[in-house]
Write an enzyme that holds these catalytic residues in place. Structure first.
Site, PDB file in Angstrom:
ATOM      1  N   THR A   7      -0.118 -11.739 -11.974  1.00  0.00           N
ATOM      2  CA  THR A   7      -0.513 -11.968 -10.479  1.00  0.00           C
ATOM      3  C   THR A   7      -1.007 -13.199 -10.221  1.00  0.00           C
ATOM      4  O   THR A   7      -1.568 -13.811 -11.320  1.00  0.00           O
ATOM      5  CB  THR A   7      -1.537 -10.650 -10.237  1.00  0.00           C
ATOM      6  OG1 THR A   7      -1.721 -10.610  -8.977  1.00  0.00           O
ATOM      7  CG2 THR A   7      -2.481 -11.154 -11.046  1.00  0.00           C
ATOM      8  N   ASP A  68       2.666  -3.464  -9.105  1.00  0.00           N
ATOM      9  CA  ASP A  68       3.147  -3.457  -7.644  1.00  0.00           C
ATOM     10  C   ASP A  68       2.568  -2.278  -6.983  1.00  0.00           C
ATOM     11  O   ASP A  68       2.476  -1.060  -7.700  1.00  0.00           O
ATOM     12  CB  ASP A  68       4.532  -3.454  -7.780  1.00  0.00           C
ATOM     13  CG  ASP A  68       5.085  -3.912  -6.176  1.00  0.00           C
ATOM     14  OD1 ASP A  68       4.667  -5.062  -5.712  1.00  0.00           O
ATOM     15  OD2 ASP A  68       5.760  -3.151  -5.399  1.00  0.00           O
ATOM     16  N   HIS A 176      -6.363   3.571  -7.458  1.00  0.00           N
ATOM     17  CA  HIS A 176      -4.938   3.576  -7.910  1.00  0.00           C
ATOM     18  C   HIS A 176      -4.719   2.865  -9.105  1.00  0.00           C
ATOM     19  O   HIS A 176      -4.394   3.238 -10.100  1.00  0.00           O
ATOM     20  CB  HIS A 176      -3.899   3.373  -6.960  1.00  0.00           C
ATOM     21  CG  HIS A 176      -4.324   2.451  -5.771  1.00  0.00           C
ATOM     22  ND1 HIS A 176      -5.508   2.331  -5.107  1.00  0.00           N
ATOM     23  CD2 HIS A 176      -3.931   1.097  -5.839  1.00  0.00           C
ATOM     24  CE1 HIS A 176      -5.502   1.173  -4.436  1.00  0.00           C
ATOM     25  NE2 HIS A 176      -4.937   0.218  -4.985  1.00  0.00           N
TER      26      HIS A 176
HETATM   27  P1  IMP Z   1       1.444  -6.093  -3.914  1.00  0.00           P
HETATM   28  O1  IMP Z   1       1.157  -4.911  -5.238  1.00  0.00           O
HETATM   29  O2  IMP Z   1       0.604  -7.432  -4.270  1.00  0.00           O
HETATM   30  O3  IMP Z   1       3.023  -6.481  -3.907  1.00  0.00           O
HETATM   31  O4  IMP Z   1       0.777  -5.624  -2.761  1.00  0.00           O
HETATM   32  C1  IMP Z   1       1.507  -5.058  -1.914  1.00  0.00           C
HETATM   33  C2  IMP Z   1       0.909  -5.079  -0.418  1.00  0.00           C
HETATM   34  O5  IMP Z   1      -0.289  -3.831  -0.637  1.00  0.00           O
HETATM   35  C3  IMP Z   1       0.012  -6.245   0.049  1.00  0.00           C
HETATM   36  O6  IMP Z   1      -0.168  -6.261   1.316  1.00  0.00           O
HETATM   37  C4  IMP Z   1      -1.526  -6.010  -0.662  1.00  0.00           C
HETATM   38  O7  IMP Z   1      -2.285  -6.742   0.286  1.00  0.00           O
HETATM   39  C5  IMP Z   1      -1.609  -4.421  -0.574  1.00  0.00           C
HETATM   40  N1  IMP Z   1      -2.474  -4.256  -1.505  1.00  0.00           N
HETATM   41  C6  IMP Z   1      -2.122  -4.140  -2.846  1.00  0.00           C
HETATM   42  N2  IMP Z   1      -3.035  -3.482  -3.762  1.00  0.00           N
HETATM   43  C7  IMP Z   1      -3.886  -3.272  -2.911  1.00  0.00           C
HETATM   44  C8  IMP Z   1      -5.289  -2.614  -3.045  1.00  0.00           C
HETATM   45  O8  IMP Z   1      -5.954  -2.188  -3.839  1.00  0.00           O
HETATM   46  N3  IMP Z   1      -5.932  -2.299  -1.636  1.00  0.00           N
HETATM   47  C9  IMP Z   1      -5.561  -2.504  -0.547  1.00  0.00           C
HETATM   48  N4  IMP Z   1      -4.255  -3.192  -0.528  1.00  0.00           N
HETATM   49  C10 IMP Z   1      -3.672  -3.339  -1.517  1.00  0.00           C
END
Ligand code: IMP
Length: 193
Positions: A7, A68, A176
Site C-alpha cells: 500500500t 482492497d 473490516h
Molecule cells: P482501496 O482499498 O485503497 O482501493 O480503497 C477503495 C476506496 O475505499 C478508497 O476510496 C478508500 O479511501 C476507501 N476505503 C478503503 N478502506 C477504507 C476504510 O477503512 N474506511 C473508509 N474508507 C476506506
C-alpha cells in the site's frame, strides 16, 4: 521476519501495523522502492487484492500481502463497491466521494451498508485470500476527523460513533480490515508469538 504490505496509503499502513507482532518488520511499497500506482483493473475487490500482491511478487520479488476494500450500500445494489475509490469520477477524492454518496442517498430510508476488505497473500509460491466484513449504516452527514476515505459517514452496527469518531485501535478491533488481518495473522500463526 520481513513482510511487505502493498500500500501507498499511510493510514492503512498504520491500521495494519498496530496489529502486527513486534518481531515482524512490516515494509511498505515506498520501503521497497515501488513508487508507481499498481493497476487495479479487476471488477472484484478480491481480484484487485490479488493483482496488487502479484505485481509486487513479479516486479520486486518480495512475498507480500495486499488489500482492497469497497463500501457496499444495500439500497444501491452494492455500489460503490469495487469502484469506491473512483465513485465521484475523480482519483480517490474522499470529500467528493462522500458528497456523491450522500446525494445519491438523499431520499433513501434503508441506509444499511458494509465495508468489505479482501487481503491477498503471496507467500513462498502459495496464494491465499482472507476476507473481513463490517456491517453498518451510512449517516446523514459526515462526523469525525479520524481515519480516512468514507470513515466520517460510516457508523458500524452497534455503535453510535462513525469510524472517524473512533480511535485507530477501536476501528481496528471492530473494522473490516482488522477482521481480515486477524485471519491473515492466524494463517501465519503469528498472532500468539
Ligand atoms: P482501496 O482499498 O485503497 O482501493 O480503497 C477503495 C476506496 O475505499 C478508497 O476510496 C478508500 O479511501 C476507501 N476505503 C478503503 N478502506 C477504507 C476504510 O477503512 N474506511 C473508509 N474508507 C476506506
Amino acid at each position: 521476519m520481513k513482510l511487505v504490505f502493498a500500500t501507498h496509503n499511510p493510514n492503512k499502513f498504520r491500521e495494519v501495523q498496530i496489529l502486527m507482532p513486534k518481531h515482524v518488520k512490516l515494509l511498505s511499497l515506498n520501503d521497497i522502492g515501488c513508487l508507481e500506482d499498481i493497476p487495479e483493473t479487476s471488477d472484484t475487490i478480491e481480484g484487485n487484492a490479488i493483482l496488487k500482491a502479484e505485481h509486487v511478487k513479479s516486479h520486486y520479488g518480495y512475498d507480500c500481502f495486499a488489500d482492497d476494500t469497497g463500501l457496499e450500500v444495500s439500497a444501491l445494489n452494492g455500489a460503490p463497491g469495487v469502484y469506491s475509490a473512483r465513485y465521484a469520477n475523480t482519483s480517490n477524492n474522499a470529500q467528493a466521494n462522500m458528497e456523491k454518496l450522500l446525494n445519491e442517498m438523499l431520499d433513501i430510508e434503508d441506509r444499511s451498508a458494509r465495508f468489505k476488505t479482501a487481503i491477498a497473500l503471496t507467500l513462498e509460491g502459495h496464494q491465499n485470500l482472507f476476507l473481513g466484513i463490517c456491517e453498518g449504516t451510512i449517516t446523514l452527514e459526515p462526523r469525525g476527523k479520524e481515519g480516512f476515505g468514507y470513515d466520517p459517514i460510516f457508523q458500524p452496527l452497534g455503535f453510535v460513533e462513525t469510524f472517524a469518531e473512533m480511535s485507530l485501535t477501536q476501528k481496528s478491533e471492530i473494522g473490516h480490515r482488522g477482521k481480515a488481518m486477524r485471519e491473515l495473522l492466524e494463517y501465519l500463526s503469528l498472532n500468539n508469538s
